[in-house]
Motif scaffolding. Structure first.
Motif, PDB file in Angstrom:
ATOM      1  N   THR A  66       0.815  -1.219   0.000  1.00  0.00           N
ATOM      2  CA  THR A  66       0.000   0.000   0.000  1.00  0.00           C
ATOM      3  C   THR A  66       0.847   1.267   0.000  1.00  0.00           C
ATOM      4  O   THR A  66       0.342   2.340  -0.319  1.00  0.00           O
ATOM      5  N   GLY A  67       2.120   1.142   0.389  1.00  0.00           N
ATOM      6  CA  GLY A  67       2.973   2.311   0.531  1.00  0.00           C
ATOM      7  C   GLY A  67       2.672   3.115   1.774  1.00  0.00           C
ATOM      8  O   GLY A  67       3.163   4.234   1.934  1.00  0.00           O
ATOM      9  N   ARG A  68       1.899   2.531   2.702  1.00  0.00           N
ATOM     10  CA  ARG A  68       1.473   3.265   3.893  1.00  0.00           C
ATOM     11  C   ARG A  68       2.062   2.642   5.160  1.00  0.00           C
ATOM     12  O   ARG A  68       2.271   1.433   5.237  1.00  0.00           O
ATOM     13  N   PRO A  69       2.313   3.464   6.204  1.00  0.00           N
ATOM     14  CA  PRO A  69       2.791   2.913   7.479  1.00  0.00           C
ATOM     15  C   PRO A  69       1.696   2.103   8.157  1.00  0.00           C
ATOM     16  O   PRO A  69       0.514   2.448   8.065  1.00  0.00           O
ATOM     17  N   TRP A  70       2.107   1.016   8.808  1.00  0.00           N
ATOM     18  CA  TRP A  70       1.111   0.197   9.499  1.00  0.00           C
ATOM     19  C   TRP A  70       1.523  -0.138  10.930  1.00  0.00           C
ATOM     20  O   TRP A  70       0.719  -0.657  11.711  1.00  0.00           O
ATOM     21  N   ALA A  71       2.777   0.159  11.307  1.00  0.00           N
ATOM     22  CA  ALA A  71       3.238  -0.140  12.652  1.00  0.00           C
ATOM     23  C   ALA A  71       4.378   0.789  13.009  1.00  0.00           C
ATOM     24  O   ALA A  71       4.980   1.437  12.136  1.00  0.00           O
ATOM     25  N   LEU A  72       4.678   0.869  14.296  1.00  0.00           N
ATOM     26  CA  LEU A  72       5.819   1.622  14.797  1.00  0.00           C
ATOM     27  C   LEU A  72       6.812   0.644  15.423  1.00  0.00           C
ATOM     28  O   LEU A  72       6.414  -0.298  16.124  1.00  0.00           O
TER      29      LEU A  72
ATOM     30  N   GLY B 257      -4.999  -0.901  -9.016  1.00  0.00           N
ATOM     31  CA  GLY B 257      -6.360  -0.814  -9.514  1.00  0.00           C
ATOM     32  C   GLY B 257      -7.386  -0.541  -8.453  1.00  0.00           C
ATOM     33  O   GLY B 257      -8.569  -0.377  -8.747  1.00  0.00           O
ATOM     34  N   ASP B 258      -6.960  -0.497  -7.175  1.00  0.00           N
ATOM     35  CA  ASP B 258      -7.919  -0.224  -6.093  1.00  0.00           C
ATOM     36  C   ASP B 258      -7.579   1.073  -5.364  1.00  0.00           C
ATOM     37  O   ASP B 258      -8.047   1.310  -4.258  1.00  0.00           O
ATOM     38  N   GLY B 259      -6.723   1.873  -5.970  1.00  0.00           N
ATOM     39  CA  GLY B 259      -6.387   3.160  -5.369  1.00  0.00           C
ATOM     40  C   GLY B 259      -5.181   3.134  -4.461  1.00  0.00           C
ATOM     41  O   GLY B 259      -4.658   4.193  -4.099  1.00  0.00           O
ATOM     42  N   GLU B 260      -4.724   1.971  -4.070  1.00  0.00           N
ATOM     43  CA  GLU B 260      -3.543   1.868  -3.214  1.00  0.00           C
ATOM     44  C   GLU B 260      -2.278   2.083  -4.035  1.00  0.00           C
ATOM     45  O   GLU B 260      -2.168   1.619  -5.171  1.00  0.00           O
ATOM     46  N   GLN B 261      -1.303   2.770  -3.452  1.00  0.00           N
ATOM     47  CA  GLN B 261      -0.057   3.078  -4.147  1.00  0.00           C
ATOM     48  C   GLN B 261       1.047   2.132  -3.682  1.00  0.00           C
ATOM     49  O   GLN B 261       1.981   2.528  -2.985  1.00  0.00           O
ATOM     50  N   GLY B 262       0.918   0.897  -4.054  1.00  0.00           N
ATOM     51  CA  GLY B 262       1.929  -0.080  -3.682  1.00  0.00           C
ATOM     52  C   GLY B 262       3.139  -0.038  -4.596  1.00  0.00           C
ATOM     53  O   GLY B 262       3.127   0.627  -5.642  1.00  0.00           O
TER      54      GLY B 262
END
Length: 489
Positions: free
Chosen positions: A28-34, A357-362
């Protein structure tokens, strides 16, 4: 977000200065944990804990070490789905692949547990019959494991199990990009009952932490898996401090497809070799050396098979191509597409980034094949560590071998031929540590894994690996009454 801690002296703790860094989901290119960002102070605390624990652990009976390793193996087996999820979230490997890896992860601990109570020495006959002489094996001490981001759990297990079996203590330094699955494994280490300080984990960017761990007087062995340049830096630092070092580095592995090969099997083997793990594997078969008579048919079949591979969410069991694991590595792969075009290679398929295709920037790129590649092109010589296949043709066996061995790497190679004599002949002449014939990327904990030339130093896996974590002591006992110095009158 979920938080993952350091593990020092059997205790999960925050960093000394309370700092954290983000773990990014590459799908997703997004943070998910610290994750706790260790300081030099934390690294030295881990060294102190490991050194203190070693004083007792080295004297723990082998049968007890075996019991704990078997217990850990059982826990890993029972939690393989949880570990697979942690690995996929961390580095983007497909859940299908990580489930397969985790299903076999327990094997490392069970296999090396079998050695823990069998580290036998020897009574040695020497010239002096009045001396009782024996040699015994002892652990080297505190071991530092520096891990890469592509397969943190398997690469940790194959180091951790033999080190613990032989009575060493350990500090694990995972890549800052993929620390979370190691933290999950550490929960199981604590649950298994290993004494505090026997296994420690410090997380965060590598330079300062790594230098502190390697340079500390108490550490004895550095086991590194990663890229060639980083491996050279680790070896240089270890050399200045006279530490043992094992290095499992990169590869530019060739797959040799001869005129008599089964094209269907070879096509599947080539795909398995380069596009499994999205090409992020040290043994990736990134050079396809094919007899000129088969080139067109083989490439057409590979392209047709690639078209069936689903690219997307790695948590979907139907996905076969996941994302590149990190943003810097994504940039590196995309640069090699530009390099290949500038050098005159012909793009067959791929060569671009892919949207989910689902909007996620992986961090997704298409499986990529270049033809008309010469052996002096950069995509034929440098480790891309991504889904990029360079196709080179040959006319005869001698030329195929010359092309295969024309590399400063020497990790693995594949041979595709129905001629049994040729398979043995070519395998003997290939300058690499692993050869697969009519298969690719099969593995076993019982087999040695490692390379020639700049692909590394030492081996992982198999029974011989035990010796890397041991040192030999010679003991002389005088059985005569008294002792007379030869220098005395």
């Amino acid at each position: 977000m979920e938080r993952f801690y350091l593990d020092i002296a059997g205790e999960a703790r925050a960093a000394a200065d309370g700092e954290w860094f983000e773990a990014i989901n590459p799908a997703t290119g997004r943070p998910w944990a610290l994750v706790a960002r260790a300081t030099r102070e934390d690294a030295l605390a881990a060294v102190e804990a490991a050194a203190s624990a070693w004083a007792k652990w080295r004297l723990t009976p082998g049968a007890e070490r075996a019991r704990l390793l078997n217990r850990l193996g059982d826990l890993v087996d029972a939690n393989h789905e949880r570990l697979a999820l942690a690995e996929t979230l961390g580095n983007g490997k497909t859940i299908t692949e990580t489930r397969g890896q985790m299903a076999g992860l327990a094997r490392y601990f069970h296999y090396y547990a079998g050695f823990a109570d069998k580290l036998e020495g020897a009574v040695i006959p020497v010239e002096d019959v009045t001396a009782h002489v024996y040699a015994e094996w002892e652990p080297v001490g505190v071991c530092v494991f520096i891990l890469p981001w592509n397969s943190p759990l398997p690469l940790c297990a194959q180091k951790l199990a033999p080190a613990l079996a032989t009575g060493n203590t350990v500090i694990v330094k995972p890549s800052e990009f993929t620390s979370t699955s190691i933290a999950v494994l550490m929960e199981l280490v604590r649950e298994a009952g290993f004494p505090p300080g026997v296994v420690n984990v410090v997380t965060g960017p590598g330079a300062d932490i790594g230098e502190a761990l390697i340079s500390a007087p108490e550490t004895a062995l550095i086991a590194f898996t990663g890229g060639e340049a980083a491996g050279a830096a680790v070896a240089a630092c270890a050399g200045r401090n006279l530490k043992r070092v094992t290095l499992e580095l990169g590869g530019k592995s060739p797959q040799l497809v001869f005129a008599d090969a089964d094209i269907e099997s070879a096509a599947h083997g080539v795909i398995q070799g380069i596009f499994a793990s999205t090409g992020q594997s040290c043994v990736a078969g990134s050079r396809l050396l094919v007899h000129h008579s088969l080139q067109q048919a083989l490439i057409e079949r590979i392209v047709a098979l690639v078209a069936t591979l689903k690219i997307g969410d790695p948590l979907d069991p139907a996905t076969r191509i996941g994302p590149i694991a990190t943003a810097p590595q994504l940039d590196r792969v995309l640069r090699y597409f530009e390099i290949a075009a500038a050098d005159g290679a012909s793009l067959v398929t791929g060569g671009s980034r892919v949207a989910r295709g689902d909007g996620e920037q992986g961090y997704f790129v298409a499986p990529t094949i270049y033809a008309d590649v010469c052996s002096d092109m950069r995509i034929a010589r440098e480790e891309v560590f991504g889904p990029l296949l360079a196709v080179i043709t040959f006319d005869d066996e001698d030329e195929a071998l010359a092309l295969a061995n024309d590399s400063h790497f020497g990790l693995a190679a594949g041979i595709w031929s129905r001629d049994g004599a040729r398979v043995h002949r070519v395998a003997r002449k290939l300058q690499c540590g692993i050869v697969w014939a009519n298969c690719y990327r099969t593995s076993s904990v019982a087999m040695p894994f490692g390379g020639f030339k700049r692909s590394g130093i030492g081996r992982e896996g198999g029974s011989a690996m035990i010796r890397d974590y041991l040192q030999q002591k010679a003991v002389w006992i005088n059985t005569r009454d008294g002792f007379t110095a030869s220098l005395a009158s």
